[in-house]
Design a protein around this motif. Structure first.
Motif, PDB file in Angstrom:
ATOM      1  N   VAL A  35       0.963  -0.973  -0.126  1.00  0.00           N
ATOM      2  CA  VAL A  35      -0.046  -0.016  -0.062  1.00  0.00           C
ATOM      3  C   VAL A  35       0.816   1.422   0.163  1.00  0.00           C
ATOM      4  N   SER A  36       0.607   2.165  -1.147  1.00  0.00           N
ATOM      5  CA  SER A  36       1.629   3.155  -1.034  1.00  0.00           C
ATOM      6  C   SER A  36       0.743   4.498  -0.482  1.00  0.00           C
ATOM      7  N   GLU A  37      -0.567   4.479  -0.766  1.00  0.00           N
ATOM      8  CA  GLU A  37      -1.268   5.494  -0.058  1.00  0.00           C
ATOM      9  C   GLU A  37      -2.732   4.876   0.485  1.00  0.00           C
ATOM     10  N   THR A  38      -3.079   5.594   1.429  1.00  0.00           N
ATOM     11  CA  THR A  38      -4.361   5.170   2.245  1.00  0.00           C
ATOM     12  C   THR A  38      -5.258   6.532   2.126  1.00  0.00           C
ATOM     13  N   ARG A  39      -6.580   6.420   1.663  1.00  0.00           N
ATOM     14  CA  ARG A  39      -7.400   7.334   1.738  1.00  0.00           C
ATOM     15  C   ARG A  39      -8.820   7.108   2.418  1.00  0.00           C
TER      16      ARG A  39
END
Lengths: 402, 371
Positions: free
Chosen positions: B174-178
């Motif tokens: 996971v490179s980004e969590t929104r």
């Protein structure tokens, strides 16, 4: 702990007149009515009547039955004290023997019954379809101060010669018992359901066992002997649906009775529920072109074809273009595309191949050539094959005519 | 013990389910003709060999407790471990009548239970997700990747409000969590997370000390990619979150598709539900009953099309039921017409009645109503 009344259920019989259906399982384990097995009826009757201790006497091919009964949980018979117990023959210090007859099976389990020190013992069979409140029968037994009470029902006079017939006096005390009389004096047939005062029965079982000429059977030996000795024998009249499903024809009939309104056998009625162990399966799916009429369908079925006057047990498949009429499909049976099944019993997980014909309606044959067709459990009929009326085919491919 | 422990959060309300959650929590909403939503996750856990499961409760949980019982259905009525219901006794906010603000707060409320967990790994899940997920594969992937937290997610699809979205790199990291973004992108979280018990305990304690309560913003967003390595486990099969009546209706009707049923009810990983003790369903002569799911114990004398019938439903003569979902023991008398109706348990529709909803707005009839 002491119990007032316990039940002993005779479930050891082979049921040889069910032929291929009981090759690998005891008769009480045979599926019935789409969601049940025959033994669910006596077990549910016990549960509903408040009898919480049941001994199940097994002998012939017990594996399926043992697995099915398990802890007894589906019938609320997994009890801390009592509950359901499976009782196979066992070895003792004096050797071992099979159950020689119905009375001998109880004799060999006197020790089991004594553990509960009951006043009364209810003797049941594992091959009858009926809903009955045994508590009322027990009340009748106590009120009459009987030593033995036999459940009876009125049958049509012309059928009476096929049954064990009880002749009674004005107070329904049994005066005479005749097994399959040519000229019946009464039309009260024994239903094979007995309540005994345990002390009395215990003594008769021991006496019967010492008689080497006896066939150790309730109907042939114990009941006649008790009558002869002048014991108080009461008849308990039952009215309602009851059927012995010991033959292929009667098994088929009873399933059809369940479909018919007014037969007295209503399994959807909730006042006296029948319980059974069932697989955890999704609801049945009836396809876009399915035509299902006057039939019962159980969970896990997929029907794309046509089904009339039939019983579809759990996990059955009727593919597109196939037709099933006046037949019983036992759990997991598959009827492939464009196959036709008519007046047949299809055993568990049996497969009817594409375009195959199994069975035939009575109007399509000479009367002497007609009969219910049976495909045994796990058996298969290949595509385009014709399994004619009255024929039976087993899993190893052996075919016989009844 | 090396294995997984299950924790199911069954306290979240779903106002979008309207009448369906008047008398129950989303986890006990009936689904698929004989199941309750929570049956799916409990069965997934059972099928992966999980024996110990805690169900975190709050709110209107009577119906859920009734359904779950002692957990015997999922073989979780055990001498050691097994299924444990965790009502909010341990949490002080409960006495102020306030809902949990987040999963970490709910977990802090059952902190003493967490410290008794015997297994090395913990699966966190919501109670209203309809899925047949091989959790063993999720654990295998978690162990192989060495991630701190494995997040089960699916292709983003249509936008979902208040969801969690992940961007995954080519290795699945996971490179980004929104959290609750305004548009859909990347992968949407199915809110199933796998992590070690020790990490879970550390996170719960740390966040409690700092007055933090949200697993996704305070852990996934704040720590993911920095202190913690997150990995996605991409699930491309059927997964339905039940949040609104429309979603409930649409996802239910997808079960009429044989391939979806084959996946969701695959015999190798059966979905187990409390037994309903009914005889086989009876379908009368001269009726048409097509493209429908029929549970046991129904008596059908009318026409049924494109519908889902729960156990014990009765359809009278001359009635027509189209695109409906009828819960347990619904009685439809003679000459009734129903279309796009969801009838809750024990609803009784009197002779000659007509109820018409629309595919985009199904009509819901509350439990025990007489129409």
């Amino acid at each position: 702990m002491k119990k007032e009344c316990i039940a002993m259920l005779l479930a050891g019989g082979q049921g040889s007149r069910l032929y291929v259906l009981t090759e690998n399982m005891a008769k009480p384990a045979v599926p019935f009515g789409g969601r049940f097995r025959i033994i669910d009826f006596p077990l549910s009757n016990c549960a509903n009547a408040g009898i919480d201790t049941v001994g199940v006497l097994t002998q012939y091919r017990p594996l399926e039955l043992n697995r099915y009964i398990g802890s007894g949980q589906p019938w609320d018979l997994d009890r801390a004290d009592g509950g359901v117990h499976i009782l196979p023959p066992y070895q003792s210090a004096n050797g071992a023997s099979w159950y020689k007859g119905t009375a001998n099976a109880i004799f060999q389990n006197i020790g089991f019954v004594d553990m509960y020190d009951p006043d009364y013992v209810l003797i049941l069979s594992g091959d009858h379809i009926y809903k009955m409140n045994y508590a009322k029968m027990l009340d009748h037994h106590k009120k009459n101060g009987a030593d033995c009470t036999i459940s009876v029902m009125e049958v049509p006079w012309e059928d009476a010669p096929r049954f064990g017939i009880m002749n009674v006096d004005g107070e329904d005390t049994i005066t005479e018992f005749e097994e399959k009389p040519a000229k019946p004096k009464s039309n009260l047939a024994s239903m094979g359901i007995y309540i005994f005062s345990w002390k009395k029965l215990r003594a008769y079982l021991i006496e019967d066992e010492s008689d080497e000429t006896s066939s150790n059977d309730f109907g042939k030996n114990i009941i006649p002997r008790m009558l002869k000795n002048g014991e108080k024998m009461a008849a308990y009249r039952f009215s309602g649906y009851w059927k012995d499903v010991g033959t292929l024809d009667s098994l088929w009939d009873a399933n059809m009775d369940m479909l018919a309104t007014g037969s007295g056998l209503d399994l959807l009625e909730r006042d006296w529920p029948i319980y059974g162990r069932a697989g955890s399966l999704p609801p049945a799916y009836l396809g876009r072109n399915a035509r299902v009429e006057h039939s019962v369908v159980a969970r896990g079925c997929t029907v794309e074809g046509k089904t009339e006057n039939s019983v579809l047990s759990e996990r059955c498949t009727v593919e597109e273009g196939a037709s099933v009429q006046y037949s019983i499909l036992m759990p997991g049976a598959v009827v492939k595309k464009d196959a036709r099944v008519s007046y047949a019993i299809i055993g568990e997980n049996a497969v009817v191949g594409e375009h195959a014909f199994v069975g035939a309606p009575p109007e399509a044959c000479r009367p002497e050539d007609w009969g219910i067709t049976v495909l045994g459990p796990e058996a298969a009929v290949v595509e385009d094959y014709v399994l004619a009326a009255k024929r039976m085919r087993s899993a190893d491919g052996k075919e016989t005519v009844r | 013990m090396n294995g997984m422990h299950g924790l199911i959060f069954a306290y979240e309300e779903a106002p979008g389910l309207r009448e369906l959650t008047e008398v129950r929590m989303p986890g006990s909403v009936p689904f698929g003709g004989r199941y309750r939503a929570i049956d799916f996750m409990l069965s997934n856990m059972h099928n992966a060999g999980i024996t110990d499961v805690g169900v975190v409760l709050q709110g209107n949980y009577q119906s859920l407790i009734d359904h779950i019982g002692n957990g015997k259905t999922w073989d979780m009525a055990r001498k050691n471990g097994g299924l444990k219901l965790l009502p909010p006794f341990a949490n002080e906010r409960r006495y102020r009548g306030e809902a949990f603000r987040g999963k970490l707060e709910a977990l802090a409320g059952v902190r003493s239970y967490l410290s008794e967990i015997r297994q090395k790994y913990v699966v966190l899940s919501d109670s209203n997700l309809i899925i047949n997920l091989p959790l063993q594969q999720v654990l295998d992937a978690h162990l192989a990747s060495g991630a701190d937290i494995t997040c089960v997610c699916t292709e983003s699809g249509a936008f979902v409000e208040n969801a969690t979205y992940f961007t995954l790199d080519e290795t699945g990291k996971v490179s980004e969590t929104r959290c609750a973004p305004r548009t859909a992108s990347g992968y949407r979280s199915l809110e199933i997370y796998l992590l070690s018990r020790d990490l879970l305990l550390a996170l719960v304690d740390e966040c409690a000390a700092q007055e933090k309560y949200s697993f996704r913003s305070d852990v996934l967003c704040a720590m993911g990619g920095k202190r913690l390595t997150l990995r996605g486990f991409v699930w491309d099969g059927f997964a339905a979150q039940l949040r609104t009546v429309n979603e409930y209706f649409e996802r239910s009707m997808e079960l009429l598709d044989g391939s979806i049923r084959a996946e969701l009810f695959c015999p190798a990983r059966p979905i187990l539900a409390k037994e309903d003790d009914e005889a086989a369903s009876y379908i009368a002569p001269e009726t048409r009953c097509t493209n429908s799911l029929i549970a046991d114990g129904c008596q059908i004398e009318g026409t049924v099309e494109g519908s889902i019938l729960f156990p014990g439903v009765k359809i009278g003569k001359g009635s027509s039921v189209k695109n409906c979902i009828l819960f347990k023991n619904t009685v439809v008398e003679d000459g009734v017409a129903l279309k796009c109706v969801i009838a809750d348990k024990n609803v009784h529709i009197r002779r000659g009645g007509t109820l018409i909803g629309h595919e985009s707005y199904p009509l819901v009839v509350s439990k025990n109503s007489v129409v």
